[in-house]
Motif scaffolding. Structure first.
Motif, mmCIF file in Angstrom:
data_model
loop_
_atom_site.group_PDB
_atom_site.id
_atom_site.type_symbol
_atom_site.label_atom_id
_atom_site.label_comp_id
_atom_site.label_asym_id
_atom_site.label_seq_id
_atom_site.Cartn_x
_atom_site.Cartn_y
_atom_site.Cartn_z
ATOM 1 N N ASN A 126 5.991 6.591 11.781
ATOM 2 C CA ASN A 126 6.537 5.262 11.996
ATOM 3 C C ASN A 126 6.444 4.380 10.756
ATOM 4 O O ASN A 126 6.594 3.162 10.847
ATOM 5 C CB ASN A 126 5.872 4.582 13.195
ATOM 6 C CG ASN A 126 6.588 4.925 14.489
ATOM 7 O OD1 ASN A 126 7.713 5.428 14.474
ATOM 8 N ND2 ASN A 126 5.951 4.663 15.614
ATOM 9 N N ARG A 127 6.235 4.996 9.611
ATOM 10 C CA ARG A 127 6.532 4.271 8.377
ATOM 11 C C ARG A 127 8.035 3.981 8.372
ATOM 12 O O ARG A 127 8.831 4.799 8.820
ATOM 13 C CB ARG A 127 6.177 5.112 7.148
ATOM 14 C CG ARG A 127 4.686 5.276 6.945
ATOM 15 C CD ARG A 127 4.382 6.002 5.657
ATOM 16 N NE ARG A 127 2.959 5.954 5.342
ATOM 17 C CZ ARG A 127 2.463 6.059 4.110
ATOM 18 N NH1 ARG A 127 3.276 6.238 3.078
ATOM 19 N NH2 ARG A 127 1.160 6.002 3.919
ATOM 20 N N ARG A 128 8.418 2.827 7.859
ATOM 21 C CA ARG A 128 9.824 2.446 7.908
ATOM 22 C C ARG A 128 10.636 3.154 6.822
ATOM 23 O O ARG A 128 10.102 3.561 5.794
ATOM 24 C CB ARG A 128 9.965 0.937 7.786
ATOM 25 C CG ARG A 128 9.370 0.202 8.991
ATOM 26 C CD ARG A 128 9.717 -1.269 8.990
ATOM 27 N NE ARG A 128 9.201 -1.945 10.176
ATOM 28 C CZ ARG A 128 9.840 -2.013 11.332
ATOM 29 N NH1 ARG A 128 11.023 -1.445 11.460
ATOM 30 N NH2 ARG A 128 9.303 -2.642 12.362
ATOM 31 N N GLU A 129 11.926 3.261 7.068
ATOM 32 C CA GLU A 129 12.831 3.950 6.152
ATOM 33 C C GLU A 129 12.773 3.370 4.745
ATOM 34 O O GLU A 129 12.989 4.084 3.767
ATOM 35 C CB GLU A 129 14.271 3.858 6.682
ATOM 36 C CG GLU A 129 14.598 4.871 7.767
ATOM 37 C CD GLU A 129 14.853 6.260 7.202
ATOM 38 O OE1 GLU A 129 15.093 6.375 5.986
ATOM 39 O OE2 GLU A 129 14.805 7.224 7.977
ATOM 40 N N TRP A 174 0.836 -1.213 0.000
ATOM 41 C CA TRP A 174 0.000 0.000 0.000
ATOM 42 C C TRP A 174 0.864 1.255 0.000
ATOM 43 O O TRP A 174 0.612 2.206 -0.752
ATOM 44 C CB TRP A 174 -0.940 -0.018 1.201
ATOM 45 C CG TRP A 174 -1.549 1.317 1.508
ATOM 46 C CD1 TRP A 174 -1.215 2.147 2.541
ATOM 47 C CD2 TRP A 174 -2.577 1.993 0.779
ATOM 48 N NE1 TRP A 174 -1.969 3.291 2.507
ATOM 49 C CE2 TRP A 174 -2.811 3.226 1.432
ATOM 50 C CE3 TRP A 174 -3.311 1.678 -0.357
ATOM 51 C CZ2 TRP A 174 -3.754 4.146 0.991
ATOM 52 C CZ3 TRP A 174 -4.260 2.598 -0.809
ATOM 53 C CH2 TRP A 174 -4.477 3.810 -0.145
ATOM 54 N N VAL A 175 1.897 1.275 0.825
ATOM 55 C CA VAL A 175 2.797 2.435 0.884
ATOM 56 C C VAL A 175 3.432 2.672 -0.480
ATOM 57 O O VAL A 175 3.487 3.812 -0.968
ATOM 58 C CB VAL A 175 3.876 2.227 1.964
ATOM 59 C CG1 VAL A 175 4.982 3.284 1.844
ATOM 60 C CG2 VAL A 175 3.251 2.268 3.352
ATOM 61 N N GLU A 176 3.909 1.618 -1.119
ATOM 62 C CA GLU A 176 4.560 1.758 -2.415
ATOM 63 C C GLU A 176 3.593 2.250 -3.497
ATOM 64 O O GLU A 176 4.015 2.899 -4.452
ATOM 65 C CB GLU A 176 5.169 0.414 -2.839
ATOM 66 C CG GLU A 176 6.374 -0.015 -2.020
ATOM 67 C CD GLU A 176 7.545 0.961 -2.138
ATOM 68 O OE1 GLU A 176 7.785 1.466 -3.261
ATOM 69 O OE2 GLU A 176 8.195 1.227 -1.116
ATOM 70 N N ASP A 177 2.321 1.981 -3.312
ATOM 71 C CA ASP A 177 1.324 2.444 -4.281
ATOM 72 C C ASP A 177 1.127 3.959 -4.217
ATOM 73 O O ASP A 177 0.643 4.562 -5.177
ATOM 74 C CB ASP A 177 -0.006 1.719 -4.043
ATOM 75 C CG ASP A 177 -0.830 1.595 -5.307
ATOM 76 O OD1 ASP A 177 -0.245 1.579 -6.405
ATOM 77 O OD2 ASP A 177 -2.068 1.542 -5.200
ATOM 78 N N ALA A 178 1.465 4.563 -3.090
ATOM 79 C CA ALA A 178 1.458 6.021 -2.909
ATOM 80 C C ALA A 178 0.108 6.642 -3.247
ATOM 81 O O ALA A 178 0.038 7.685 -3.898
ATOM 82 C CB ALA A 178 2.568 6.663 -3.749
ATOM 83 N N ALA A 207 8.666 6.173 -1.519
ATOM 84 C CA ALA A 207 7.241 6.093 -1.845
ATOM 85 C C ALA A 207 6.434 7.092 -1.029
ATOM 86 O O ALA A 207 5.488 7.709 -1.542
ATOM 87 C CB ALA A 207 6.724 4.678 -1.606
ATOM 88 N N THR A 208 6.795 7.262 0.244
ATOM 89 C CA THR A 208 6.075 8.222 1.087
ATOM 90 C C THR A 208 6.296 9.644 0.576
ATOM 91 O O THR A 208 5.343 10.440 0.499
ATOM 92 C CB THR A 208 6.545 8.110 2.544
ATOM 93 O OG1 THR A 208 6.277 6.778 3.019
ATOM 94 C CG2 THR A 208 5.822 9.105 3.436
#
Length: 293
Positions: free
Chosen positions: A161-164, A130-134, A169-170
């Motif tokens: 607290n999303r990981r590095e 999901w994060v990578e989908d942005a 993507a974030t």
């Protein structure tokens, strides 16, 4: 839901529907509306538990009240920032605002909705996808507030607290939303520890932090990283003067430290055990008193 409406529906349910339902179907249906009835023993899986996400998720996605609360939070944040700017004098450290990302300035409820109907719990693999989908959307009022902060020379630090591993993507997601200060100097993601205090302290070294904005109380103070409900509630009473002043809270009924506290911090509990902990935390009306003939 009004109590009299609940009672009427319960009577109709018992009179007409219960005989036609199996014990498993009863357990699944009642879990979605937080009934005190326990689910049928055995076979209670993540799909059944995820049904409890429906009301919270649809509220966040469709309720005008949710949007109003979000706008309200950022309206208050702007007022408090103006006060901090007015009190700020030449020679003081530059002003900054610290914001969480998920459910504080961006909306991930599409991910929660994806879990509904699936026999799986939150996992790093699905979350990372999901994060990578942005595709997270901006919270109502978030973009306007962050732009205002930038226009007044106030830096914004994204302490999340999303990981590095999800940094690129974030940043892509936030840039799609035209958020300001999206660069590596202002993105402070999780490395090893989920404790945000060291990252907050890093900002405080060179800045005066006017506001902290988040959906989880640990976004403000690490003392909220407690594994029991009573400790977190007692801390809120102690910090009550900060809310709406230095701490701006966004509503998130889908997940967070409040849920983990129900499990004493043990996210490895089975779906059935989590359901029992949730039900066990409910304060319940005793029901209508029986009239003596």
């Amino acid at each position: 839901m009004p109590l009299n409406t609940t009672s009427a529906r319960a009577r109709l349910y018992r009179r007409h529907l219960v005989p036609a339902l199996s014990a498993l179907a009863i357990g699944t249906a009642l879990s979605g509306c937080a009934s005190q009835e326990q689910p049928a023993s055995g076979g209670y899986d993540s799909r059944a538990l995820n049904e409890q996400l429906v009301m919270a998720t649809v509220w966040m996605q469709s309720a005008a009240e949710y949007r109003a609360l979000s706008y309200q939070a950022f309206n208050v944040a702007r007022l408090r920032l103006d006060q901090a700017l007015e009190a700020h004098t030449p020679g003081d450290r530059p002003l900054a605002v610290i914001v969480d990302c998920d459910e504080a300035v961006i909306d991930n409820t599409a991910f929660q909705a994806w879990l509904i109907g699936r026999d799986e719990q939150y996992s790093s693999d699905s979350w990372n996808a999901w994060v990578e989908d942005a595709q997270a959307r901006a919270m109502p009022g978030a973009g306007a507030f962050l732009d205002y902060a930038q226009s007044r020379g106030v830096e914004v630090f994204y302490v999340t607290n999303r990981r590095e591993s999800g940094l690129a993507a974030t940043m892509e997601n936030l840039k799609r939303l035209d958020f300001p200060w999206v660069d590596e100097a202002h993105m402070m993601l999780r490395t090893e520890s989920g404790d945000k205090q060291p990252r907050r302290d890093a900002v405080l070294k060179d800045h005066e932090v006017a506001l902290l904005i988040g959906d989880n109380l640990a976004d403000f103070d690490s003392r909220y990283d407690a594994d029991d409900v009573a400790t977190r509630n007692a801390q809120v009473i102690q910090d009550r003067a900060h809310f709406g002043e230095r701490y701006i809270v966004l509503p998130n009924p889908t997940y967070g430290g409040w849920e983990a506290a129900l499990y004493d911090g043990d996210q490895s509990l089975s779906p059935e055990e989590k359901d029992q902990r949730r039900r066990g935390a409910l304060r319940t009306w005793s029901g209508p008193q029986q009239q003596t003939p």
